[in-house]
Write a protein that holds these residues in place. Structure first.
Motif, PDB file in Angstrom:
ATOM      1  N   ARG A  48      36.644  25.301  32.315  1.00 57.84           N
ATOM      2  CA  ARG A  48      37.345  26.566  31.706  1.00 57.84           C
ATOM      3  C   ARG A  48      36.282  27.667  32.343  1.00 57.84           C
ATOM      4  N   MET A  49      35.122  27.310  32.678  1.00 60.28           N
ATOM      5  CA  MET A  49      34.090  28.486  33.262  1.00 60.28           C
ATOM      6  C   MET A  49      33.319  28.060  34.532  1.00 60.28           C
ATOM      7  N   HIS A  50      33.330  28.748  35.721  1.00 59.36           N
ATOM      8  CA  HIS A  50      32.369  28.475  36.473  1.00 59.36           C
ATOM      9  C   HIS A  50      31.395  29.363  36.519  1.00 59.36           C
ATOM     10  N   LEU A  51      30.473  29.180  36.311  1.00 56.42           N
ATOM     11  CA  LEU A  51      28.942  30.425  36.603  1.00 56.42           C
ATOM     12  C   LEU A  51      28.307  30.225  37.893  1.00 56.42           C
ATOM     13  N   ILE A  52      28.076  30.897  38.676  1.00 53.71           N
ATOM     14  CA  ILE A  52      27.499  30.826  39.771  1.00 53.71           C
ATOM     15  C   ILE A  52      26.498  32.064  39.857  1.00 53.71           C
TER      16      ILE A  52
ATOM     17  N   ILE B  70      32.552  36.932  27.539  1.00 56.15           N
ATOM     18  CA  ILE B  70      33.566  37.548  27.962  1.00 56.15           C
ATOM     19  C   ILE B  70      34.303  38.524  26.708  1.00 56.15           C
ATOM     20  N   THR B  71      34.495  39.613  26.950  1.00 57.27           N
ATOM     21  CA  THR B  71      35.415  40.302  25.888  1.00 57.27           C
ATOM     22  C   THR B  71      36.579  40.654  26.637  1.00 57.27           C
ATOM     23  N   GLY B  72      37.790  40.874  25.640  1.00 58.86           N
ATOM     24  CA  GLY B  72      39.108  41.165  26.453  1.00 58.86           C
ATOM     25  C   GLY B  72      39.402  42.777  26.172  1.00 58.86           C
ATOM     26  N   PRO B  73      40.661  43.231  26.591  1.00 57.89           N
ATOM     27  CA  PRO B  73      41.057  44.527  26.329  1.00 57.89           C
ATOM     28  C   PRO B  73      41.031  45.092  25.079  1.00 57.89           C
TER      29      PRO B  73
ATOM     30  N   PHE C 118      36.666  32.531  35.906  1.00 55.38           N
ATOM     31  CA  PHE C 118      37.511  32.046  34.930  1.00 55.38           C
ATOM     32  C   PHE C 118      39.001  32.608  34.900  1.00 55.38           C
ATOM     33  N   THR C 119      39.742  31.935  34.143  1.00 56.17           N
ATOM     34  CA  THR C 119      41.075  32.546  33.762  1.00 56.17           C
ATOM     35  C   THR C 119      41.171  32.819  32.156  1.00 56.17           C
ATOM     36  N   PRO C 120      41.098  33.798  31.522  1.00 59.94           N
ATOM     37  CA  PRO C 120      41.602  33.985  30.174  1.00 59.94           C
ATOM     38  C   PRO C 120      42.839  33.663  30.032  1.00 59.94           C
ATOM     39  N   THR C 121      42.888  32.677  28.986  1.00 59.03           N
ATOM     40  CA  THR C 121      44.689  32.158  28.745  1.00 59.03           C
ATOM     41  C   THR C 121      45.611  33.466  28.401  1.00 59.03           C
ATOM     42  N   GLY C 122      46.568  33.739  29.099  1.00 57.31           N
ATOM     43  CA  GLY C 122      47.624  34.591  29.310  1.00 57.31           C
ATOM     44  C   GLY C 122      46.962  35.814  29.956  1.00 57.31           C
TER      45      GLY C 122
END
Length: 342
Positions: free
Chosen positions: A113-117, A95-98, A157-161
């Protein structure tokens, strides 16, 4: 009508058509291969039998993305899902951020921290697994992809922040494909000797209560075991575009109010009328089981009028087996390539 008038009318019609198409593009975002939607995706086909077959880049506003169902976008509000090179038998992604850099910090949600479906495009295969994060921001897991076909991989997922996100990308497993129709709706499903029944009548665009009741050999199961912090997990995928809903039940184990079965109640909001495939994960006997359902969601009510009569939510009987990590068996699901958990 003279010729000039006819031509003018034709030109206006074309302008209306292309204008409407432009509006759709602005809302949905352009369609492009997944590798083209990030800055440093690398070669996603190297060293792996599973190859990305394309996904949708996102270029619309934050408000547009917030109103779309989950899993339709490969990139949302600056965060992007990109499969990366992996050895055979392994699935890897970042996952890359902004800022374009790989994300390395994630919040824990439902014990992970990650669910892959992953689900095959015809909804005949399904797996829910939990990859491991490397220091460089790469997530790796034994490949959850089953038999040949186009699969949709959802990263939940939820990236911190950052916001809670579900991103999706198509991945192709080469080979001859045996496409299977969606099973007809029914009122119960079987999984590993358990019977699961569903009560509820969902309408699009409004919260609906769905109750799933688990029994075994005719006896209600009253000692369901917690799985990822709950007595059940429900994933819904819309037939066609595979719009994604991940729903958790009301209450929590140990809260003093939530019984450990036989009934598990969810509140779900389906974005539109149509057919959906539901996958219920529940844990009992130290194993995770999955019951699959086909649900028909009714037609919305007319403005100012009563809701249109619609069939109750129904489920299609399907047996699925708990599968260890690694490539799932070809006979799981409704005669389909792959089903299981990690």
């Amino acid at each position: 009508m003279n010729t000039a008038t006819k031509l003018s009318g034709f030109a206006l019609g074309l302008a209306a058509v292309f204008g409407a198409a432009y509006g759709v593009g602005q809302v949905a975002g352009p369609v492009a291969p997944a590798a083209e939607t990030r800055h440093d995706a690398g070669d996603p086909t190297h060293g792996s039998a599973a190859q990305p077959s394309g996904g949708g880049a996102h270029s619309s506003t934050d408000d547009d993305a917030a109103h779309l169902p989950g899993g339709l976008l490969v990139s949302d509000r600056g965060w992007t899902l990109a499969p990366v090179a992996a050895p055979a038998g392994e699935f890897a992604f970042r996952i890359t951020g902004p800022d374009g850099a790989p994300v390395t910090r994630y919040d824990v949600a439902h014990d992970k921290r990650m669910h892959l479906i992953v689900a095959r495009r015809d909804l005949s295969g399904f797996r829910h697994v939990h990859p491991e994060l490397a220091p460089d921001g790469t997530w790796r897991v034994a490949s959850p992809l089953g038999g040949p076909g186009v699969w949709r991989a959802f990263a939940d997922f939820t990236p911190t922040g950052g916001p809670a996100l579900t991103l999706g990308v198509d991945v192709t497993v080469p080979g001859p494909v045996d496409t299977r129709p969606l099973p007809e709706p029914a009122t119960s499903a079987t999984a590993d000797g358990y019977t699961v029944t569903l009560a509820g009548s969902p309408q699009p665009g409004r919260a609906t209560e769905l109750t799933l009741t688990v029994s075994r050999d005719g006896t209600p199961v009253t000692d369901l075991q917690p799985y990822l912090g709950a007595y059940g997990h429900l994933v819904a995928l819309r037939q066609g575009d595979l719009a994604y809903l991940h729903v958790h039940p009301e209450g929590a184990p140990g809260d003093g109010r939530t019984p450990a079965g036989p009934a598990v109640t969810f509140s779900a909001e389906f974005p539109s009328a149509g057919a959906y495939r539901l996958y219920l994960d529940f844990r009992h006997g130290e194993a995770v089981h999955t019951a699959e359902f086909t649900v028909v969601v009714g037609v919305p009510a007319a403005p100012g009028g009563p809701a249109t009569s619609a069939p109750a939510a129904t489920i299609s009987p399907t047996a699925t087996a708990p599968t260890a990590t690694g490539t799932p068996s070809a006979g799981a699901g409704h005669g389909v390539p792959g089903h299981g958990h990690d």
